[in-house]
Design an enzyme around this catalytic site. Structure first.
Site, short mmCIF file in Angstrom:
data_model
loop_
_atom_site.label_atom_id
_atom_site.label_comp_id
_atom_site.label_asym_id
_atom_site.label_seq_id
_atom_site.Cartn_x
_atom_site.Cartn_y
_atom_site.Cartn_z
N LYS A 108 -2.26 -0.61 -14.05
CA LYS A 108 -2.80 -1.38 -15.17
C LYS A 108 -3.89 -2.33 -14.69
O LYS A 108 -4.91 -2.46 -15.34
CB LYS A 108 -1.69 -2.16 -15.87
CG LYS A 108 -0.60 -1.29 -16.45
CD LYS A 108 -0.96 -0.70 -17.80
CE LYS A 108 -0.04 0.43 -18.26
NZ LYS A 108 1.37 0.16 -18.15
N ASP A 133 8.45 -8.44 -15.95
CA ASP A 133 7.59 -7.26 -15.87
C ASP A 133 6.16 -7.73 -16.14
O ASP A 133 5.83 -8.09 -17.27
CB ASP A 133 8.05 -6.24 -16.93
CG ASP A 133 7.12 -5.02 -17.00
OD1 ASP A 133 6.13 -4.96 -16.26
OD2 ASP A 133 7.42 -4.12 -17.83
N TRP A 141 8.04 -1.39 -23.94
CA TRP A 141 8.49 -1.42 -22.53
C TRP A 141 9.71 -2.31 -22.36
O TRP A 141 10.64 -1.97 -21.63
CB TRP A 141 7.34 -1.89 -21.62
CG TRP A 141 6.17 -0.97 -21.66
CD1 TRP A 141 4.91 -1.26 -22.12
CD2 TRP A 141 6.12 0.41 -21.26
NE1 TRP A 141 4.10 -0.15 -22.01
CE2 TRP A 141 4.82 0.87 -21.50
CE3 TRP A 141 7.06 1.29 -20.72
CZ2 TRP A 141 4.42 2.19 -21.21
CZ3 TRP A 141 6.67 2.60 -20.43
CH2 TRP A 141 5.37 3.03 -20.68
C1 LIG Z 1 2.76 0.70 -18.48
C2 LIG Z 1 3.84 -0.27 -18.48
C3 LIG Z 1 5.11 0.05 -17.97
C4 LIG Z 1 5.45 1.42 -17.44
O1 LIG Z 1 4.85 1.62 -16.22
P1 LIG Z 1 5.05 2.97 -15.39
O2 LIG Z 1 4.44 2.59 -14.10
O3 LIG Z 1 4.33 4.05 -16.11
O4 LIG Z 1 6.49 3.24 -15.28
C5 LIG Z 1 6.06 -0.94 -17.98
N1 LIG Z 1 5.81 -2.17 -18.46
C6 LIG Z 1 4.61 -2.50 -18.97
C7 LIG Z 1 4.40 -3.87 -19.49
C8 LIG Z 1 3.59 -1.56 -19.00
O5 LIG Z 1 2.40 -1.89 -19.50
#
Ligand SMILES: *Cc1c(COP(=O)(O)O)cnc(C)c1O
Length: 355
Positions: A193, A169, A102
């Site tokens: 998540k 993030d 990511w």
């Molecule tokens: C799953 C994830 C993403 C991507 O998320 P989306 O909502 O599918 O775009 C980005 N960063 C991390 C750390 C993730 O676990």
């Protein structure tokens, strides 16, 4: 049979939340209308949005001067919106850590807008550790990191001192542990998540950092658009926001972040202790960087694979296969995962020794 959902995302939600959400789909607020067929501008939904925002503020002890947004496009769109909104148009420059798939994607997007300096990089060991001790240049527009690397099972335990803006993030570990939000200027997280169903992205942004790039930003991609309309510039993802609100309420009702952090620590200790004790298993991530959300491990004897897979499948465990880029297994033990389910997995790992 009861299923034990170890999926990495979309992920397990509290049973109680799923129950309430399903009721709201049939009859929301006792109005004999479904949550998903009423106007997002109706009073009952505006209240949901407000409550969701307030719960974020309360649980994270958010200082004044920040906005809480529920946007769409996932964390993936934030990879682009962050540089678009924070990197100067002229000689833009940002520092990034490259700690996983990511993070790498976020770097790719940022490079479209300016110079990216990778200050910490763990790609040399297939991202099995968190780089430390790196220097962040003071002339960058911002520093970007990923707090928890969902695929590889590593997590930042401490955040560096940053001489510029700090962006993170937190998709896969927000609301799982106490953090000092005042150290961050922008935090984003896809809901699916650790907070709710897919469809909403939580963005927490310090208002004063916006509008400084010198760049014209398209309306929908400008954080200020969404701030000025309280995340209602366009139709928000009502279901995802509602369920996220219920999950945050569930955390609050049980005792807040301190409560969930303690349980998360118990769960991760339980499984890591077994990985370290049991000679048939090996952890993937470096010990000091182990995630308390995504536990990655492998079998030391691959001939046991079929037997182990049959055992956990037979016990109703689902979603345990590792990401294709890592292999092995990944037990995602997000907030809503009960310790009893972790114990079921640990018992199977123990039983494998007696085969
Ligand atoms: C799953 C994830 C993403 C991507 O998320 P989306 O909502 O599918 O775009 C980005 N960063 C991390 C750390 C993730 O676990």
């Amino acid at each position: 049979m009861k299923k034990h959902n170890f999926s990495a995302g979309p992920c397990i939600l509290p049973q109680d939340v799923i129950q309430k959400a399903s009721e709201a789909v049939i009859n929301f607020n006792n109005d004999n209308l479904s949550l998903i067929e009423i106007s997002h501008r109706s009073k009952p939904f505006v209240e949901v949005m407000e409550q969701a925002r307030n719960l974020v503020k309360e649980l994270l002890e958010l200082p004044n001067g920040y906005s809480v947004l529920f946007l769409q496009g996932g964390a993936s769109l934030e990879f682009l919106m962050v540089p678009l909104n924070l990197m100067k148009e002229k000689d833009g420059k940002a520092a990034y850590t490259n700690t996983g798939a990511w993070a790498k994607k976020s770097i790719t997007e940022a490079k479209q807008f300016g110079e990216v300096i990778v200050v910490g990089d763990s790609s040399d060991k297939n991202y099995n550790y968190i780089p430390k001790g790196y220097k962040i240049p003071s002339d960058v527009d911002y520093f970007h990191c990923t707090s928890n690397n969902t695929i590889f099972g590593t997590q930042m335990k401490v955040f560096p001192e940053v001489p510029s803006l700090m962006v993170c993030d937190m998709s896969s570990d927000i609301f799982s542990r106490k953090i000092d939000v005042s150290k961050f200027d922008l935090i984003y997280a896809g809901a699916q998540k650790n907070m709710g169903p897919a469809g909403a992205t939580l963005v927490i942004v310090k208002n004063e950092i916006l509008g400084r790039t010198g760049r014209k930003i398209s309306t929908m991609l400008d954080y200020n658009t969404h701030i000025s309309k309280d995340s209602m510039f366009n139709t928000p993802p009502v279901f995802s926001i509602y369920v996220s609100m219920l999950t945050l309420q569930w955390i609050k009702d049980h005792g807040g972040i301190e409560w969930i952090e303690q349980i998360n620590n118990q769960k991760s200790e339980l499984i890591y202790n077994e990985i370290d004790r049991n000679p048939l298993f090996e952890g993937v991530a470096r010990k000091e960087d182990r995630s308390n959300m995504n536990v990655t491990f492998t079998l030391t004897d691959s001939t046991l694979e079929e037997t182990f897979n049959q055992m956990w499948n037979g016990a109703g465990i689902s979603g345990l296969n590792g990401h294709r880029s890592v292999g092995g297994y990944r037990a995602s033990i997000y907030n809503a995962m009960p310790i009893e389910s972790v114990q079921v997995l640990v018992d199977i790992m123990k039983n494998l020794e007696n085969i």
